[in-house]
Scaffold this active site. Sequence first.
Site, short mmCIF file in Angstrom:
data_model
loop_
_atom_site.label_atom_id
_atom_site.label_comp_id
_atom_site.label_asym_id
_atom_site.label_seq_id
_atom_site.Cartn_x
_atom_site.Cartn_y
_atom_site.Cartn_z
N LYS B 184 15.43 59.07 -39.28
CA LYS B 184 16.10 58.01 -38.54
C LYS B 184 15.00 57.16 -37.92
O LYS B 184 13.89 57.62 -37.65
CB LYS B 184 17.06 58.55 -37.49
N THR B 195 10.11 55.75 -32.56
CA THR B 195 11.36 56.50 -32.38
C THR B 195 11.82 56.78 -33.76
O THR B 195 12.73 56.18 -34.30
CB THR B 195 12.49 55.82 -31.65
N ASN B 408 18.27 44.58 -28.89
CA ASN B 408 17.46 45.19 -27.84
C ASN B 408 17.70 44.62 -26.46
O ASN B 408 17.21 45.16 -25.47
CB ASN B 408 15.98 45.09 -28.22
#
EC number: 2.3.1.35
Lengths: 413, 413
Positions: B184, B195, B408
Amino acid sequence: MSTTVSPLAPKRYPKMPEIPGVRIATAEAGIKYKGRTDLMVMVFDEGTEVAGVFTRSKCPSAPVDFCRQNLPGGKARVLVVNSGNANAFTGKKGREATALEAKAAAAAAGCKENEVFLASTGVIGEPLAADKFSHLLGDLVKRAEPGAWKEAAQAIMTTDTYPKYLTAKADLGGVEITINGIAKGAGMIAPDMATMLSFVATDAPIAAPVLQDMLSKGTAKTFNAVTVDSDTSTSDTLLLFATGKAAERGAPRITDPKDPRLGAFRRALNRILKQLALQVVRDGEGARKMIEVNVTGAKAARSAKRIALSIANSPLVKTAVAGEDANWGRVVMAVGKAGEPADRDLLTIWFGEHRVAHQGERDPDYSEEAVSAYMKRDDIVITVDLGLGRGKATVWTCDLTKEYVAINGDYRS
Amino acid sequence: MSTTVSPLAPKRYPKMPEIPGVRIATAEAGIKYKGRTDLMVMVFDEGTEVAGVFTRSKCPSAPVDFCRQNLPGGKARVLVVNSGNANAFTGKKGREATALEAKAAAAAAGCKENEVFLASTGVIGEPLAADKFSHLLGDLVKRAEPGAWKEAAQAIMTTDTYPKYLTAKADLGGVEITINGIAKGAGMIAPDMATMLSFVATDAPIAAPVLQDMLSKGTAKTFNAVTVDSDTSTSDTLLLFATGKAAERGAPRITDPKDPRLGAFRRALNRILKQLALQVVRDGEGARKMIEVNVTGAKAARSAKRIALSIANSPLVKTAVAGEDANWGRVVMAVGKAGEPADRDLLTIWFGEHRVAHQGERDPDYSEEAVSAYMKRDDIVITVDLGLGRGKATVWTCDLTKEYVAINGDYRS
């Protein structure tokens, strides 16, 4: 060029005084833009000394190369600046263009070619057709007049939404001297320097090496502490001219950077540099908020500045501020990625006066509501204390908005 | 989570085979998201060995600390991953959460706590309420089954718009073994790691130190060569599990990283790592185009990679690609700002097969029309030759769009 003025633009502009020994003229040369000025000439009286700071790009523009070559002479008689074309990465043609400009400017001003300074800003990689405007320089020098500072600031704009100009007074040996400055910026603003042009002039009689010392030191906490998008331009140029005309009114000539009479001048110069740098950030492409990042408690000042820049350049921090979200988790991320000494469990983070994180976790007394209200302001201050040492630094940036992407997604075409 | 799938998503997904010795289950634990799975358990048979690579952030998450602590043991029996909360910058509470998870997972799988591996992805700075889902682990381990690879990839998504999973076969000493991987990513993707969570498993009988050697080397040109926004997460975790079950079918146990029988496995592993990394980039937040940046002719490979990353991380290059503008001037800018050896007058730049700049200026044969047509593609290749040496590097990124800012600007709230 944008048609909407940044919401962070100054509410009031100063009335610009004249600088004895400086005359200015602008023209619509049609280099790229239509219906606006794009050529600016600043003419200096004989005896004007000059200092400069330039981009650290390994691929500087032809005018930067040209200025660097002339700077050791320390003398300036004429400055020619165009907007719309950066004359960068233009190879041999770029050097031919600066040579042509220099020859025409020197002829117009009646000076040597090594007393000419040049700057160009705009698109990179397109040859600059200097022959299309060099014939204008003679007329521009003739009609230059001392009051056209605002017009000068307007002529050098690219994606700027407002002109940037400032003035200050200072005492030099009992005589009041004046410092005027103009700047353009907007995108590609990052340490060290960026598509940032700034020209500062004073009537103070200060020798070129002293000017250079003050300018080099002054940029560290001003122009080199601002960033819009971490990109560094090929063209950054900051020039400081001193005509020395205040000597006629009794100002002492300063030849030693340690001369104690220089204190007030230095402070005024640094104030001008800082305010111009902040105006550049406040006009960052698409900017809706100004962000000040303070880092304290670092192992060293250098380390603090790296961490501050890591925060200020983080797209995730900048988009969070754009979204008025006090997302301090992203600040932690940016501290962590800087690669500088940091201990997660000693970190303290504030948004404005609101302490949101303390000793490695969310501050228990932190009010989401109060911080959310704070985030609606135009000016956001993020402070990080690392709890490790005494190093500190401050840098300034702006938020990252959809408008930034829109402006830069179709700038060249 | 986005409701629109990236236009760069794979056109077809593989059917995932089983890996003998691996069983998977997922659940809707309601950690943050509603109406989707957010908890995944992977159970490994006894004898499974493990290797790992983690974020280089100085502020890593609690699960990263936890995994780092267990990794030297080289044994794994259960992996627990949640999405929605990163358990990062959660201080003492974060360590309490990992301890609670580890205890519950070990009890569920009937193993030691140092055979447990944990990962969390999502918001930073919010305490993870492990007590809200640790009671689910017993049931999850019980109902785990070998076929749920796609479901595993789905459960670990955050702002991803599609699940990422791949499979490969390789020969190991005459026996066919299988490698499955899931990942992911999306935002906050940058070297080194981001991330980004990725879990790869194989039935090959390979000792932990050999796995570690291959994984560490394999990430350099795969996961550590991709960047979405230059931001590095606190949580990056890449784990490689080897159950050894293929030994039952006669595969040799490999204990030496130089074992020549390892060649095919290594190539297959690197292919999986690269394809997973590229899938992460292709799902970069708001991505509309994939960008491959090749740098050749640098002084050294390290220098080439720095320059390639400078180009790939430049907001101005990325917005230009979003605007389908072959703005090679910005590529020059990005080369220049990297601070690595470069000579403007030796630079050559291509977009795809189109040479746009050569020897420090615009290529005279360059057709704006042809390049503009090229820029409309989904996949853009930018190649820069520095003409200085033999160092080269390739990195991958995506364009910077208004959607990135939108995603974001309101992620946390």
